[in-house]
Design a protein around this motif. Structure first.
Motif, PDB file in Angstrom:
ATOM      1  N   ALA A   6       0.844  -1.198   0.000  1.00  0.00           N
ATOM      2  CA  ALA A   6       0.000   0.000   0.000  1.00  0.00           C
ATOM      3  C   ALA A   6       0.878   1.247   0.000  1.00  0.00           C
ATOM      4  O   ALA A   6       1.637   1.484   0.952  1.00  0.00           O
ATOM      5  CB  ALA A   6      -0.918   0.005   1.212  1.00  0.00           C
ATOM      6  N   THR A   7       0.782   2.052  -1.078  1.00  0.00           N
ATOM      7  CA  THR A   7       1.446   3.356  -1.124  1.00  0.00           C
ATOM      8  C   THR A   7       0.442   4.433  -0.756  1.00  0.00           C
ATOM      9  O   THR A   7      -0.751   4.157  -0.575  1.00  0.00           O
ATOM     10  CB  THR A   7       2.013   3.634  -2.517  1.00  0.00           C
ATOM     11  OG1 THR A   7       0.930   3.962  -3.413  1.00  0.00           O
ATOM     12  CG2 THR A   7       2.780   2.437  -3.065  1.00  0.00           C
ATOM     13  N   LEU A  98      15.582  -0.733   6.232  1.00  0.00           N
ATOM     14  CA  LEU A  98      16.596  -1.135   5.271  1.00  0.00           C
ATOM     15  C   LEU A  98      17.188   0.078   4.554  1.00  0.00           C
ATOM     16  O   LEU A  98      16.463   1.057   4.283  1.00  0.00           O
ATOM     17  CB  LEU A  98      15.997  -2.077   4.226  1.00  0.00           C
ATOM     18  CG  LEU A  98      15.472  -3.421   4.730  1.00  0.00           C
ATOM     19  CD1 LEU A  98      14.797  -4.176   3.582  1.00  0.00           C
ATOM     20  CD2 LEU A  98      16.600  -4.254   5.325  1.00  0.00           C
ATOM     21  N   PRO A  99      18.494   0.060   4.233  1.00  0.00           N
ATOM     22  CA  PRO A  99      19.058   1.164   3.445  1.00  0.00           C
ATOM     23  C   PRO A  99      18.413   1.213   2.066  1.00  0.00           C
ATOM     24  O   PRO A  99      17.998   0.183   1.514  1.00  0.00           O
ATOM     25  CB  PRO A  99      20.544   0.827   3.361  1.00  0.00           C
ATOM     26  CG  PRO A  99      20.627  -0.646   3.612  1.00  0.00           C
ATOM     27  CD  PRO A  99      19.488  -0.975   4.523  1.00  0.00           C
ATOM     28  N   VAL A 100      18.349   2.405   1.506  1.00  0.00           N
ATOM     29  CA  VAL A 100      17.687   2.643   0.223  1.00  0.00           C
ATOM     30  C   VAL A 100      18.694   3.248  -0.743  1.00  0.00           C
ATOM     31  O   VAL A 100      19.463   4.137  -0.367  1.00  0.00           O
ATOM     32  CB  VAL A 100      16.485   3.602   0.389  1.00  0.00           C
ATOM     33  CG1 VAL A 100      15.790   3.844  -0.946  1.00  0.00           C
ATOM     34  CG2 VAL A 100      15.510   3.059   1.420  1.00  0.00           C
ATOM     35  N   ILE A 169       8.696   4.843   0.878  1.00  0.00           N
ATOM     36  CA  ILE A 169       9.640   3.719   0.835  1.00  0.00           C
ATOM     37  C   ILE A 169       9.545   2.842   2.072  1.00  0.00           C
ATOM     38  O   ILE A 169       9.911   1.642   2.016  1.00  0.00           O
ATOM     39  CB  ILE A 169      11.084   4.233   0.608  1.00  0.00           C
ATOM     40  CG1 ILE A 169      11.909   3.145  -0.095  1.00  0.00           C
ATOM     41  CG2 ILE A 169      11.719   4.681   1.922  1.00  0.00           C
ATOM     42  CD1 ILE A 169      11.430   2.798  -1.476  1.00  0.00           C
ATOM     43  N   ALA A 170       9.044   3.350   3.193  1.00  0.00           N
ATOM     44  CA  ALA A 170       8.883   2.506   4.378  1.00  0.00           C
ATOM     45  C   ALA A 170       7.926   1.351   4.104  1.00  0.00           C
ATOM     46  O   ALA A 170       8.075   0.265   4.685  1.00  0.00           O
ATOM     47  CB  ALA A 170       8.389   3.342   5.559  1.00  0.00           C
ATOM     48  N   ASP A 175      14.219   2.612   4.793  1.00  0.00           N
ATOM     49  CA  ASP A 175      14.335   3.684   5.781  1.00  0.00           C
ATOM     50  C   ASP A 175      14.442   5.012   5.047  1.00  0.00           C
ATOM     51  O   ASP A 175      15.447   5.279   4.375  1.00  0.00           O
ATOM     52  CB  ASP A 175      15.584   3.449   6.636  1.00  0.00           C
ATOM     53  CG  ASP A 175      15.750   4.477   7.749  1.00  0.00           C
ATOM     54  OD1 ASP A 175      15.021   5.493   7.750  1.00  0.00           O
ATOM     55  OD2 ASP A 175      16.624   4.266   8.622  1.00  0.00           O
ATOM     56  N   PRO A 176      13.435   5.890   5.136  1.00  0.00           N
ATOM     57  CA  PRO A 176      13.497   7.171   4.419  1.00  0.00           C
ATOM     58  C   PRO A 176      14.597   8.095   4.903  1.00  0.00           C
ATOM     59  O   PRO A 176      14.924   9.071   4.225  1.00  0.00           O
ATOM     60  CB  PRO A 176      12.113   7.777   4.675  1.00  0.00           C
ATOM     61  CG  PRO A 176      11.611   7.115   5.906  1.00  0.00           C
ATOM     62  CD  PRO A 176      12.185   5.719   5.892  1.00  0.00           C
TER      63      PRO A 176
END
Length: 507
Positions: A6-7, A98-100, A169-170, A175-176
């Motif tokens: 879900a965005t 998580l890193p993005v 992105i979460a 992790d934003p």
């Protein structure tokens, strides 16, 4: 297996295979057509139900590569209007923190294809990887003067994509607050500008710039002349509204004509030295608002000081263009030493170098080299090497980390003429050597590219995104430590001292 996330604009359905979930063609902005044509990006519309995100979305308007017998280029070339979209590869949408990594593709500010890059190996290694499209050419960088409120749309697209990442992105496990932007060539040049842009502050924590830095912008007056000439070729008034009414294909044809005129211009002053040397009439402009000033000057003054930076080049970046352009065997010493009015970009004068001192220096640095070899070295230095060094020098005093690299593995293609050329590092960074020609520069990899080099580069990029440390000493002005990636990689101190001295005082 289908996976639904879900965005903020609605739910999307992707696919999960072998521990990696993939979501393709998610809009981060409204289609830039109709009322939005040649306008800043607008928020995407929301939807009900579940949106399919299992196929690539369209690309922004751009020239087509056409047949590529070399196998160096790769582009899925999906047509359509909903072209401001992105793709997400994640190891686990149910994870958190998580890193993005957000990839901005290159393409000489004429092409943009986020779908040409496969981020699955980053996801395999615990990183949420996002690849984006953004507007290029006149669609992205038309400028019509100080009253024009649509400057640098291609940069604003990237801001919109990063804003989407911050807000969404979460939901994909990312992790934003741990976003790394990375890009190559024009994509890296955009990132260099983003480092200096007030509107980009806070949208990313780290930046990787591959063969591009913070120098290639053009003055507003030169961009205004280019915009006026485009309108003249189109036969419409020099207004954004009038040009927006022109069909896409006709605009691309006029854009190509302007490109050709700049390349063959006998009068550099008509366009500006920056435009003639860069051969890119449509690229970021210093409009005073979106891009307030020359990016490297703002970085020297402290912009981007809180962003960790990894910057580097390939040993022979511009050899590809010299080889494929037919110049390697045709350029002469007389051309290198000649005036810019006659020899254009084959002249050292086009890049601001005094030929009487620079030509002997390049000959000494490349013993036995042909005039084509020297031209490739000069263009590599002007386009990417000196900008990278100057960005690293400017950022090194910052509290955030600065790291530098060089990619040195030479391609076996074209009888070895390409060397460690432009974009060759990309399949190593993405760890996609096995994809062969179905990726950028895949045709330059040869039969048995060194997987150990891909292992080393890919791991360094992952470590940088995760921890801010790619695994070698920081770059500082005393040592200038630089990791040189090859089959056997090693750290070299101050490898570009000669180039820094030779180009001192040349912008």
């Amino acid at each position: 297996m289908d996976t639904i996330v879900a965005t903020r604009n609605g739910r999307v359905r992707g696919t999960t295979d072998d521990g990696v979930s993939v979501f393709l063609g998610i809009p981060y902005a409204a289609p830039p057509f109709g009322a939005n044509r040649l306008r800043p990006p607008q928020p995407p519309a929301s939807w009900t139900g579940v949106r399919d995100a299992t196929v690539l979305g369209p690309e922004p308007p751009q020239p087509q590569f056409g047949p590529d017998p070399t196998g160096l280029l790769y582009d899925p070339a999906v047509p359509g209007e909903e072209c401001l979209n992105l793709n997400v590869h994640t190891p686990d949408p149910g994870a958190s923190g998580l890193p993005v990594m957000v990839w901005s593709p290159g393409g000489s500010f004429q092409f943009s294809s986020g779908g040409s890059y496969d981020g699955s190996r980053f996801a395999r290694d615990g990183v949420v990887c996002v690849t984006i499209n953004w507007r290029t050419g006149a669609d992205g960088f038309l400028y019509l003067g100080e009253d024009d409120d649509g400057a640098n749309l291609g940069l604003l697209d990237q801001i919109a994509a990063l804003t989407w990442v911050r807000d969404n992105i979460a939901a994909f496990g990312g992790d934003p607050d741990r976003v790394t932007v990375f890009g190559e060539s024009a994509g890296a040049m955009c990132i260099g500008i983003l480092l200096s842009m007030p509107r980009a502050e806070g949208l990313f924590r780290r930046a990787v710039l591959q063969s591009g830095a913070a120098h290639h912008v053009i003055p507003a007056d030169a961009a205004t002349r280019i915009g006026a000439r485009l309108a003249e070729v189109l036969g419409v008034p020099p207004t954004r509204a009038a040009i927006a009414e022109v069909p896409v294909e006709r605009l691309l044809e006029a854009q190509a004509r302007i490109n050709a005129e700049v390349l063959t211009s006998p009068d550099p002053a008509r366009w500006s030295a920056e435009v003639v040397a860069s051969t890119m009439p449509f690229h970021p402009v210093i409009d005073g608002e979106v891009v307030p000033a020359v990016p490297i000057d703002r970085i020297v003054a402290g912009a981007g000081a809180d962003v960790d930076v990894l910057v580097g080049t390939n040993s022979d970046d511009w050899r590809m263009f010299v080889v494929l352009g037919g110049l390697m065997d045709s350029v002469t010493d007389e051309a290198l030493a000649g005036p810019v009015e006659v020899y254009g970009s084959q002249s050292m004068a086009a890049f601001g170098l005094p030929a009487e001192s620079a030509l002997p220096a390049y000959r000494a640095a490349h013993p036995g080299g042909t005039a084509g070899d020297l031209l490739a070295a000069v263009e590599t230095d002007w386009w990417v090497r000196l900008p990278a060094v100057r960005l690293a020098d400017a950022h090194a005093p910052s509290p955030a980390g600065t790291f530098m690299y060089e990619f040195a593995w030479p391609s076996p293609a074209f009888g070895g003429q390409l060397g460690a050329c432009h974009a060759l590092e990309i399949p190593f960074v993405f760890d996609t050597l096995d994809r062969g020609r179905e990726q950028m520069l895949g045709g330059a990899l040869g039969e048995d590219p060194p997987q150990q080099l891909a292992d080393a580069m890919h791991a360094a990029w992952v470590a940088f995104a995760r921890d801010g440390d790619p695994g070698w000493p920081r770059y500082d002005l005393a040592r200038r430590a630089t990791m040189r990636f090859d089959v056997t990689s090693s750290v070299i101190d101050d490898p570009y001292a000669r180039e820094r001295d030779l180009w001192a005082g040349v912008r």
